[in-house]
Write a protein that holds these residues in place. Structure first.
Motif, short mmCIF file in Angstrom:
data_model
loop_
_atom_site.label_atom_id
_atom_site.label_comp_id
_atom_site.label_asym_id
_atom_site.label_seq_id
_atom_site.Cartn_x
_atom_site.Cartn_y
_atom_site.Cartn_z
N UNK A 732 0.83 -1.20 0.00
CA UNK A 732 0.00 0.00 0.00
C UNK A 732 0.86 1.25 0.00
N UNK A 733 0.35 2.33 -0.63
CA UNK A 733 1.06 3.60 -0.69
C UNK A 733 0.06 4.72 -0.46
N UNK A 734 0.26 5.49 0.65
CA UNK A 734 -0.62 6.59 1.00
C UNK A 734 -0.03 7.88 0.46
N UNK A 735 -0.78 8.54 -0.44
CA UNK A 735 -0.32 9.83 -0.95
C UNK A 735 -0.66 10.93 0.03
N UNK A 736 0.13 12.01 -0.05
CA UNK A 736 -0.07 13.12 0.88
C UNK A 736 -1.36 13.86 0.54
N UNK A 737 -1.92 14.45 1.59
CA UNK A 737 -3.12 15.25 1.38
C UNK A 737 -2.78 16.54 0.66
N UNK A 738 -3.75 17.09 -0.05
CA UNK A 738 -3.59 18.36 -0.77
C UNK A 738 -4.93 19.06 -0.78
N UNK A 739 -4.90 20.36 -1.14
CA UNK A 739 -6.16 21.08 -1.23
C UNK A 739 -6.99 20.51 -2.38
N UNK A 740 -8.32 20.63 -2.33
CA UNK A 740 -9.15 20.11 -3.43
C UNK A 740 -8.80 20.82 -4.75
N UNK A 741 -8.88 20.09 -5.84
CA UNK A 741 -8.58 20.68 -7.15
C UNK A 741 -9.85 20.96 -7.96
N UNK A 742 -11.02 20.78 -7.36
CA UNK A 742 -12.27 21.11 -8.03
C UNK A 742 -13.30 21.52 -6.99
N UNK A 743 -14.33 22.21 -7.45
CA UNK A 743 -15.40 22.68 -6.58
C UNK A 743 -16.69 21.91 -6.86
N UNK A 744 -17.66 22.02 -5.94
CA UNK A 744 -18.95 21.34 -6.20
C UNK A 744 -19.60 21.86 -7.48
N UNK A 745 -20.40 21.00 -8.05
CA UNK A 745 -21.13 21.35 -9.27
C UNK A 745 -22.62 21.51 -8.96
#
Length: 1205
Positions: A732-745
């Motif tokens: 398993x490989x856990x990627x780091x968290x980041x800010x969202x790259x899209x908004x709600x539609x």
């Protein structure tokens, strides 16, 4: 238990749906339990056009349910049908079904007619369709003498069939004396009308037994036409025949034997018309003659033939279009073509339509004081008319209900009470048919009840939908909530799906979905609840699949199938070969995990499938087996690749990683590509998704990753034989968290109240969140103001309500996603509106212009936009008839409403009554409702012409006078000024004499005309008149009396005694009947004398018939089955089956299996499905009494009703 997958959840559109219609839709979906009081509902009835077998008892079905149980009654031909007075008619107990016993006595024709059933209880009355009952008929052919046909080779020929008219129409086919179907081709074919068409004849067409047969399927009988003899001769033979019979030297030309271009045998002319009903099969036919034989082609002008509904019959001479619709109307062209030319014919097709439902009315259950509506919408060509009935009575004359208001195809109910319960019928009809629907309004006050069994156990496979039922009833309509566990909160729709029928759907059931769920139904009268238990089972998997094998003939092969399943489920393993059962051969043995085939042969090649079944699911896996000849050297093994192994992750970055692996054995078939899949253990554990593919020569791949995901990877190899099993999963490989790259539609802003703004959006899923702590920043400000943005951060929800807003103000809105790392990019700005409120101002300056006696035009000033306080829907005019100018008495009339969409400031009021006063007002309408009404405006319509007088009678005829008596017009439409009477004499030759005009005061209803001619017929024309003109006239005829001596002295006064009078004896019915009886008696005596004179002797016509025997009427000889001598007693006898044929000469269904029946006692031949006869006749003909010619039998003139009465 395994659950059926329910339909997806119904979602309301973004538009505003009127609450009343929404509630109607919800309530009508409920089924009223049978233990509650409810109006009747028709559950079963006979078809509208009901063709019965006259040899069996008549059963007319009518079943209904209701509480109390309904009583039943019937009408026949529009009048009450008293079943108790007819000993042959009985009604089944507890049912409305009629049984008419015509087997013992009586005739089916006696009971022809139009029947209608009514089911009635204290809550209302439901009615059935009009059921048109007609007995089937299979008449004989009319006897005719058919001359032999002789024609030259190459000529065209049409052999007429003209079958008898039966009910239903017969199926036509042509056979010979041996009961074999006549061969048909592009040259010889049968038309839709049953005639046999020859495009050109050949010598081999010569035969003496062209016989047309009519098969009446309803009565299982077959009738045949007299054989037709056809002789085809060449030009030389025809000239020899003519030369032998003629003294001159003229010979027959060879014109008909020459090649010629096509001409049409049917249809005639260059164009024709065809009309068909929607939903039927459209059949178009073109048959041409010519030499060589023409071919037929079809096309649609200005369009194409529907690909999936078009078929060709009869060697392309017939074009058929299935399920025809209005779009199929147009011009169709058939083209006949041969080597010498082409000809075409255009058929103009018009598709009409009997009524069909757009929205059929549904049962309505309401609580006292609630509102509702019944909607009835239908379409057709022509457009059907809609009419309503209440409890089987036209609604115009039904008892008045203050809660009911009729608006065209809709009945609106408001503030209903228990007395409002009734059954309403909607009838949609046009000239081609009708639709009738019953829908009841049942006013009940009932606390909620749960109809689903308590403590039901549901078992579902993991990762599949789970549906928990909660069928309910209550009035008012209960609200449904679901809870999990003993102290759980109400389940939300962002995770679960709550269906309108109470069902709870878990779209993807997981192990933690196991537990006890509680369904709670509430309304103002109480509460009910029910528990359901859910168990989640592990899916059944085949962990070791059978493998592709190539084996030598005579060897042994083994297929392995290892199954893993939930420990509480018991699987069964089934092996199939080529999707069928295994051969019943001892060489095939099955144990727990293996299928073993010994001594393999070539026939064992194929696909072997292992199927593992449990009570909840099933899985399968297949492998191929190829059997080859033995070879001295081991044959290479061809198979799918072995799985890759040694998966390794390197170059681990925030949004990418490199995956490498070692390929497995390719099993002698090169690997073409590798398929890489990933699993998100954090958000969707157990589900594998496609990541990418790389060529088979590559063993590493650079993979793009998303933030905040726990990745695992696996690899599969593929060659020409298939795909390998997946590799073992990577680390398993856990990627780091980041800010969202899209908004709600789907961001929207709509107000639900005048002082709020409801902001909604479609939230991100877990994979799109890119990190923990997903939230949303909701911002808003007035569009036209200078205010700053107001923002609030909310949890992972899909809605936020802003309170305290001004009424109907435009707002700018944006919703931005954020998590613990940061914000998504700046969102797009959308515009919404706060909630609407009712308009404040009424339209002003309302003006009415009367156009004519039935039409008025209304003008008004538009209200200011700010006062509308919402989206302008239009203006609504309320108008009603206040009083009648002719009667001057005040009467309340139901108000009528006309709505004009948009910003229109004028409109027309049609359908007004002449000489009447009307009152109206105007209101503005927005999405919230109506504003205040304008001041009432009163206007009057001018006088119109009156209707015809209601009646006109001629009474008290004397020698020289007639008295007229009448009733005034039912619709005077003004003040009557006078009546106009015109009359003229009619002589014995029906010629009209001079016309006399007479004006009569309007206050008269009786008038005597004097000084008329005696014994004279007069025709009267009578109409009323107002100041607007003369109305429609009514006509009548009358006759003055005649003196006994025929002449009346001219000086007879009114006070003198008058001689006795009598009418002309030649015009009396009894005298005419007596003369007819005398004529009939003389005719019978002449017939008896003629029969006695000719009794017992043969005559020339009979000798000719003996010489040219008719195979239809000849009996069978005992020795060889050939036809014997003519018999008078057997004339007009249909084919029958031995002595079991009933007296009406039809074959009962139990005695005939659609076979042609012979004259003997036994039958050893039957028809194939295509109508051809198999076998031959044998047996001895029985002697039967002579019977009348049944060809005179005609169908009853009962026509199926096109419109409901």
């Amino acid at each position: 238990m395994q659950l059926k997958i329910m339909p997806k959840k119904k979602r309301l559109s973004a538009g505003r749906v009127p609450l009343i219609l929404f509630l109607c839709q919800m309530i009508s979906a409920l089924e009223v339990p049978l233990d509650l009081v409810q109006p009747p509902t028709i559950t079963q009835q006979s078809p509208k056009d009901y063709i019965i077998d006259p040899r069996e008892n008549i059963v007319i079905q009518c079943e209904a349910k209701g509480k109390p149980p309904p009583s039943f009654s019937w009408t026949r031909n529009g009048t009450h049908f008293d079943t108790d007075k007819d000993p042959l008619v009985t009604m089944k107990p507890g049912s409305g079904t009629l049984v008419i016993n015509i087997m013992s006595e009586g005739k089916a024709e006696t009971y022809e007619g139009v029947y209608q059933c009514t089911a009635r209880n204290e809550r209302g009355a439901a009615i059935s369709n009009n059921i048109v009952v007609r007995p089937s008929r299979s008449p004989l052919w009319t006897k005719e003498k058919l001359e032999p046909i002789t024609l030259q080779s190459g000529q065209s020929l049409v052999l007429p069939c003209r079958p008898p008219i039966g009910l239903p129409p017969p199926i036509i086919f042509w056979m010979d004396n041996s009961f074999q179907r006549l061969p048909q081709s592009e040259r010889v074919s049968q038309g839709l009308n049953g005639d046999l068409y020859f495009s050109n004849v050949l010598p081999e067409d010569t035969r003496e037994d062209y016989i047309c047969y009519a098969r009446f399927n309803h009565t299982q009988t077959i009738q045949q036409k007299q054989p037709i003899s056809v002789k085809v001769v060449s030009v030389d033979e025809l000239n020899d025949t003519i030369a032998a019979n003629l003294s001159d030297t003229e010979v027959y030309g060879a014109k008909s034997n020459r090649e010629r271009p096509p001409t049409f045998l049917t249809p005639e002319g260059n164009t024709s018309n065809k009309e068909e009903l929607r939903g039927n099969v459209l059949s178009l036919e073109c048959i041409a003659e010519g030499l060589p034989t023409p071919l037929i082609y079809w096309m649609k002008e200005e369009g194409t033939l529907p690909f999936n509904r078009t078929c060709y019959r009869n060697f392309q001479k017939t074009l058929q279009i299935l399920q025809v619709s209005e779009a199929d109307s147009g011009n169709y062209r058939c083209i006949a073509k041969n080597a010498l030319g082409a000809i075409h014919h255009t058929i103009s097709v018009t598709v009409k339509a009997a009524p069909y439902w757009i929205t059929a009315p549904q049962n309505l259950v309401l609580s006292p004081g609630e509102d509702g509506a019944l909607i009835c919408r239908a379409n057709g060509n022509p457009k059907p008319s809609i009419s309503w009935l209440a409890n089987g009575v036209p609604i115009e004359i039904a008892p008045d209900d203050p809660s009911r208001k009729i608006d065209g195809d809709t009945i609106i109910f408001s503030n209903v009470q228990e007395r409002s319960s009734a059954v309403y019928q909607c009838n949609a009809s046009n000239e081609y048919g009708y639709l009738l629907a019953n829908a009841f309004v049942n006013v009940l006050a009932e606390p909620p009840r749960i109809l689903t069994s308590a403590n039901t156990l549901y078992q579902v496979i993991a990762n599949r939908p789970a549906l928990l039922d909660c069928a309910f009833f209550g009035s008012p309509l209960p609200t449904i909530e679901w809870f999990k566990g003993a102290k759980g909160s109400a389940l939300r729709e962002d995770i679960y799906v709550l269906h309108d029928n109470g069902t709870l759907e878990i779209p993807v059931a997981q192990k933690d979905s196991t537990g006890t769920y509680t369904c709670v139904a509430r309304n103002k009268l109480g509460m009910a609840k029910n528990e359901a238990h859910l168990e989640i089972k592990d899916p059944t998997r085949i962990i070791k699949q059978p493998e592709f094998s190539v084996v030598q003939r005579g060897s042994t092969v083994s297929f392995e199938c290892k199954v893993k399943h939930d420990h509480t489920l018991i699987p069964t393993v089934l092996w199939l070969k080529d999707k069928g059962e295994l051969p019943s051969d001892g060489r095939f043995t099955v144990d727990k995990d293996h299928l073993v085939v010994t001594d393999v042969s070539d026939d064992d090649s194929g696909t072997y499938t292992c199927v593992a079944n449990t009570t909840l699911d099933n899985v399968s896996a297949s492998a191929g087996l190829i059997v080859v000849a033995p070879t001295p050297t081991p044959a290479p093994i061809y198979d799918v690749p072995n799985p890759p192994f040694d998966l390794e992750l390197t170059d681990q970055l925030d949004k990418s990683v490199q995956l490498s692996w070692t390929p497995g054995d390719d099993n002698n078939s090169p690997i073409t590509k590798f398929i890489i899949e990933y699993e998100d253990a954090m958000h969707e554990a157990g589900l594998w998704h496609h990541q990418t593919e790389v060529p088979g020569t590559q063993t590493t791949a650079q993979l793009k990753l998303s933030p905040f995901v726990i990745y695992s990877f696996r690899v599969m190899a593929e060659n020409s034989l298939g795909r390998s099993l997946p590799s073992e999963r990577s680390e398993q490989y856990l990627t780091k968290a980041a800010e969202p790259d899209k908004n709600p539609t789907t961001v929207e802003g709509l107000g639900s109240e005048p002082d709020n703004l409801v902001i909604t959006w479609k939230p991100l899923n877990g994979f799109e969140s890119n990190g923990p702590g997903l939230q949303y920043k909701v911002s808003w400000r007035q569009k036209d103001g200078d205010d700053e943005w107001t923002s609030v951060v909310v949890a992972n929800v899909s809605k936020y309500i802003v309170s305290g807003t001004p009424t109907f103000v435009p707002y700018l809105i944006k919703v931005q996603a954020l998590n613990d790392v940061g914000f998504a990019p700046e969102p797009a700005v959308v515009m919404g509106h706060s909630g609407e409120d009712l308009p404040m101002v009424a339209p002003g300056n309302v003006q009415v212009t009367v156009v004519n006696s039935t039409l008025a035009e209304v003008h008004w000033d538009a209200v200011p936009l700010k006062s509308i306080r919402g989206h302008l829907q239009g203006y609504r005019i309320y108008y009603w008839k206040a009083q009648s100018s002719s009667k001057r008495n005040r009467r309340h009339i139901e108000k009528k409403i006309l709505t004009f969409q948009g910003s229109k400031t004028h409109g027309m009021l049609p359908g007004l009554e002449p000489f009447s006063n009307y009152t109206l007002n105007v209101r503005v309408v927005n999405g919230k409702g109506e504003g205040p009404a304008s001041p009432d405006r009163v206007f009057g319509t001018p006088e119109g012409v009156p209707s015809a007088p209601s009646s006109l009678k001629i009474i008290n005829p004397t020698l020289d006078s007639l008295t007229l008596e009448w009733d005034p017009p039912s619709h005077p439409n003004g003040i009557l000024t006078e009546y106009i009477l015109k009359y003229q004499p009619i002589n014995s030759t029906h010629e009209l004499g001079p016309l006399v005009d007479l004006k009569i005061p309007a206050n008269k209803t009786r008038w005597t005309l004097k000084n008329l001619n005696f014994s004279t017929r007069y025709k009267f024309y009578f109409n009323a008149q107002t100041s607007a003109g003369s109305g429609s006239q009514i006509t009548e005829e009358g006759v003055t009396t005649v003196d006994e001596a025929g002449i009346l002295p001219p000086d007879v006064g009114a006070g003198k005694a008058m001689a006795s009078r009598q009418v002309d004896i030649a015009t009396q019915g009894w005298f005419i009947g007596l003369m007819c009886a005398v004529a009939l008696l003389i005719l019978i005596l002449l017939i008896v004398c003629f029969i006695r004179r000719n009794k017992g002797g043969k005559y020339p016509v009979k000798e000719k018939e003996d010489a040219h025997a008719d195979p239809e009427i000849q009996p069978m000889k005992e020795d060889d089955g050939t036809f014997g001598e003519y018999s008078d007693a057997e004339d007009h006898k249909p084919l029958k089956k031995g002595s079991r044929t009933p007296s009406d000469r039809t074959v009962k269904k139990e005695d005939s299996d659609d076979s042609l029946v012979d004259y003997g006692e036994g039958v050893n031949g039957q028809f194939n499905e295509d109508g051809s006869f198999i076998g031959q006749y044998s047996g001895k003909k029985e002697k039967e009494p002579a019977e009348g010619n049944e060809s005179s039998e005609a169908p009853s003139p009962v026509n199926a009703m096109n419109s409901f009465v």
